[in-house]
Design an enzyme around this catalytic site. Structure first.
Site, PDB file in Angstrom:
ATOM      1  N   SER A   1      47.928 -89.396-103.793  1.00  0.00           N
ATOM      2  CA  SER A   1      48.140 -90.085-102.510  1.00  0.00           C
ATOM      3  C   SER A   1      49.250 -89.419-101.721  1.00  0.00           C
ATOM      4  CB  SER A   1      48.511 -91.556-102.736  1.00  0.00           C
ATOM      5  OG  SER A   1      48.822 -92.163-101.494  1.00  0.00           O
TER       6      SER A   1
ATOM      7  N   SER B   1      53.732 -81.385-101.622  1.00  0.00           N
ATOM      8  CA  SER B   1      52.712 -80.351-101.826  1.00  0.00           C
ATOM      9  C   SER B   1      51.993 -80.040-100.517  1.00  0.00           C
ATOM     10  CB  SER B   1      51.718 -80.744-102.923  1.00  0.00           C
ATOM     11  OG  SER B   1      50.811 -81.733-102.498  1.00  0.00           O
TER      12      SER B   1
ATOM     13  N   THR C   1      55.922 -86.477-104.269  1.00  0.00           N
ATOM     14  CA  THR C   1      55.427 -85.198-104.769  1.00  0.00           C
ATOM     15  C   THR C   1      54.180 -84.756-104.010  1.00  0.00           C
ATOM     16  OG1 THR C   1      56.302 -85.728-106.956  1.00  0.00           O
ATOM     17  CG2 THR C   1      54.702 -83.945-106.839  1.00  0.00           C
ATOM     18  N   CYS C   2      53.285 -85.681-103.748  1.00  0.00           N
ATOM     19  CA  CYS C   2      52.063 -85.349-103.003  1.00  0.00           C
ATOM     20  C   CYS C   2      52.418 -84.889-101.591  1.00  0.00           C
ATOM     21  CB  CYS C   2      51.131 -86.554-102.945  1.00  0.00           C
ATOM     22  SG  CYS C   2      50.585 -87.144-104.561  1.00  0.00           S
ATOM     23  N   ALA C   3      53.311 -85.610-100.938  1.00  0.00           N
ATOM     24  CA  ALA C   3      53.733 -85.238 -99.590  1.00  0.00           C
ATOM     25  C   ALA C   3      54.358 -83.854 -99.590  1.00  0.00           C
ATOM     26  CB  ALA C   3      54.712 -86.273 -99.047  1.00  0.00           C
TER      27      ALA C   3
END
Length: 166
Positions: A54, A63, A59-61
């Protein structure tokens, strides 16, 4: 089935990533403008599939931000950021961050992408979301690199993914 961890606790995925050297499975995903995109739409380009649970997690943001920065330096390469987030959330995030070099795509409609690529979490608190992974394709759609991140809260190995494009 693959096993990864979330903060040290084992969780499992529905299968395994496509093997290096094989043709990438086709997919149908939803773009932020609600149009449909398939792998064929990117034919003739190298493609980086940045896959994550999400965009609303740190961490997703990160990436998405990192691959957006790297995309500026890549010739004939499209970076696809794929999650089950609604296209509205993906558009909001990229708009607020000024991220224009990546293409956000959602697997929210059918979940077929996660099933086909073997990366749906099948247990644990992220069940139903996509496992953090990177798949790199050459111009013909052949898989040239894969990484399923062993610890979900860790970032992918950007350097290895980008080196596969050379």
């Amino acid at each position: 089935m693959a096993t990864v961890t979330l903060k040290g606790t084992e969780i499992h995925t529905s299968g395994d990533l496509p093997k290096v050297g094989t043709q990438a499975p086709d997919f149908t995903l939803t773009n932020t403008d609600l149009s449909t995109k398939t792998l064929k739409d990117f034919e003739g380009n190298k493609v980086v599939l940045n896959i994550f649970p999400s965009v609303d997690t740190g961490t997703c943001a990160q990436s998405v931000r990192q691959f957006n920065t790297e995309a500026n330096k890549l010739e004939n390469t499209k970076v696809l950021c794929i999650s089950k987030d609604l296209p509205f959330a993906q558009a909001r995030f990229c708009g607020a961050e000024g991220l224009e070099q990546v293409i956000s795509l959602s697997d929210f409609k059918t979940g077929d992408f996660g099933k086909t690529y073997g990366i749906n979490f099948i247990d644990g608190p992220l069940e139903g979301l996509l496992s953090r992974s990177v798949v790199v394709l050459d111009e013909t759609g052949k898989v040239i690199y894969t990484e399923q991140v062993a610890e979900t809260v860790d970032e992918p190995n950007y350097e290895a993914a980008l080196n596969a494009l050379k």
